[in-house]
Design a protein around this motif. Structure first.
Motif, mmCIF file in Angstrom:
data_model
loop_
_atom_site.group_PDB
_atom_site.id
_atom_site.type_symbol
_atom_site.label_atom_id
_atom_site.label_comp_id
_atom_site.label_asym_id
_atom_site.label_seq_id
_atom_site.Cartn_x
_atom_site.Cartn_y
_atom_site.Cartn_z
ATOM 1 N N THR A 50 0.858 -1.185 0.000
ATOM 2 C CA THR A 50 0.000 0.000 0.000
ATOM 3 C C THR A 50 0.895 1.236 0.000
ATOM 4 O O THR A 50 2.107 1.149 0.238
ATOM 5 C CB THR A 50 -0.892 0.033 1.250
ATOM 6 O OG1 THR A 50 -0.062 0.152 2.411
ATOM 7 C CG2 THR A 50 -1.762 -1.221 1.351
ATOM 8 N N ARG A 80 -2.137 -1.481 -10.128
ATOM 9 C CA ARG A 80 -2.859 -1.180 -8.886
ATOM 10 C C ARG A 80 -4.093 -2.058 -8.808
ATOM 11 O O ARG A 80 -4.815 -2.216 -9.784
ATOM 12 C CB ARG A 80 -3.255 0.290 -8.881
ATOM 13 C CG ARG A 80 -4.011 0.707 -7.643
ATOM 14 C CD ARG A 80 -4.312 2.164 -7.673
ATOM 15 N NE ARG A 80 -5.491 2.398 -8.524
ATOM 16 C CZ ARG A 80 -6.108 3.555 -8.626
ATOM 17 N NH1 ARG A 80 -5.665 4.596 -7.962
ATOM 18 N NH2 ARG A 80 -7.155 3.688 -9.393
ATOM 19 N N VAL A 91 -8.557 -0.473 0.162
ATOM 20 C CA VAL A 91 -7.198 0.030 0.091
ATOM 21 C C VAL A 91 -6.635 -0.395 -1.264
ATOM 22 O O VAL A 91 -7.037 -1.424 -1.817
ATOM 23 C CB VAL A 91 -6.332 -0.510 1.262
ATOM 24 C CG1 VAL A 91 -6.131 -2.003 1.173
ATOM 25 C CG2 VAL A 91 -5.009 0.216 1.351
ATOM 26 N N TYR A 92 -5.765 0.427 -1.819
ATOM 27 C CA TYR A 92 -5.114 0.069 -3.073
ATOM 28 C C TYR A 92 -3.768 -0.572 -2.769
ATOM 29 O O TYR A 92 -3.012 -0.093 -1.930
ATOM 30 C CB TYR A 92 -4.914 1.296 -3.959
ATOM 31 C CG TYR A 92 -6.200 1.800 -4.558
ATOM 32 C CD1 TYR A 92 -6.862 1.063 -5.542
ATOM 33 C CD2 TYR A 92 -6.767 2.992 -4.131
ATOM 34 C CE1 TYR A 92 -8.057 1.523 -6.094
ATOM 35 C CE2 TYR A 92 -7.950 3.456 -4.680
ATOM 36 C CZ TYR A 92 -8.586 2.709 -5.658
ATOM 37 O OH TYR A 92 -9.760 3.165 -6.192
ATOM 38 N N GLN A 93 -3.509 -1.656 -3.485
ATOM 39 C CA GLN A 93 -2.226 -2.336 -3.381
ATOM 40 C C GLN A 93 -1.524 -2.229 -4.733
ATOM 41 O O GLN A 93 -2.160 -2.357 -5.777
ATOM 42 C CB GLN A 93 -2.421 -3.806 -3.023
ATOM 43 C CG GLN A 93 -2.983 -4.000 -1.628
ATOM 44 C CD GLN A 93 -3.181 -5.476 -1.324
ATOM 45 O OE1 GLN A 93 -4.013 -6.124 -1.939
ATOM 46 N NE2 GLN A 93 -2.406 -5.977 -0.382
#
Length: 130
Positions: A50, A80, A91-93
């Motif tokens: 993240t 992403r 949440v963006y990983q």
């Protein structure tokens, strides 16, 4: 999307500066900043990170890491994914483009830029002949 605009000054520096490393070649070919190539390398070692995790690892502000990631996404050097959180929200990983594909992008970008420069060379003097 990959941009065919390596930085000419960086290209000169790269050629004169001795044996270039991966990070130097990457910054030159993609026209990115050193901290962006560093973000790529950290992300390569830590897939699925993240922004907060990367900011901690790099000891940088999250907004700066976000900008670096935006550049890497734009250049095709990162991906992403959105992950839903158990308690709600998301949440963006981020994951770096794997090294073989990144090398291929570097070759493609440099080839496109070289073709552009060759065309410009061929055009020199044509304006005065017309």
């Amino acid at each position: 999307m990959v941009s065919a605009e390596p930085d000419p000054q960086r290209f000169r520096d790269l050629m004169v500066g001795g044996e270039p490393g991966f990070e130097g070649v990457m910054t030159c070919v993609f026209g990115i900043q050193t901290h962006e190539s560093r973000t790529y390398l950290i992300l390569l070692e830590n897939p699925g990170s993240t922004v907060a995790e990367l900011a901690d690892k790099m000891e940088r502000d999250r907004s700066n890491v976000n900008r670096s990631l935006a550049t890497l996404l734009d250049k095709g050097l990162a991906m992403r994914e959105r992950r839903l959180l158990d308690g709600g929200g998301h949440v963006y990983q981020y994951t770096a483009t794997d090294l073989p594909e990144a090398r291929e992008l570097m070759h493609k970008t440099l080839d496109e830029w070289a073709a552009y420069v060759h065309n410009r060379i061929d055009e020199f003097g044509e304006e005065t002949q017309a």
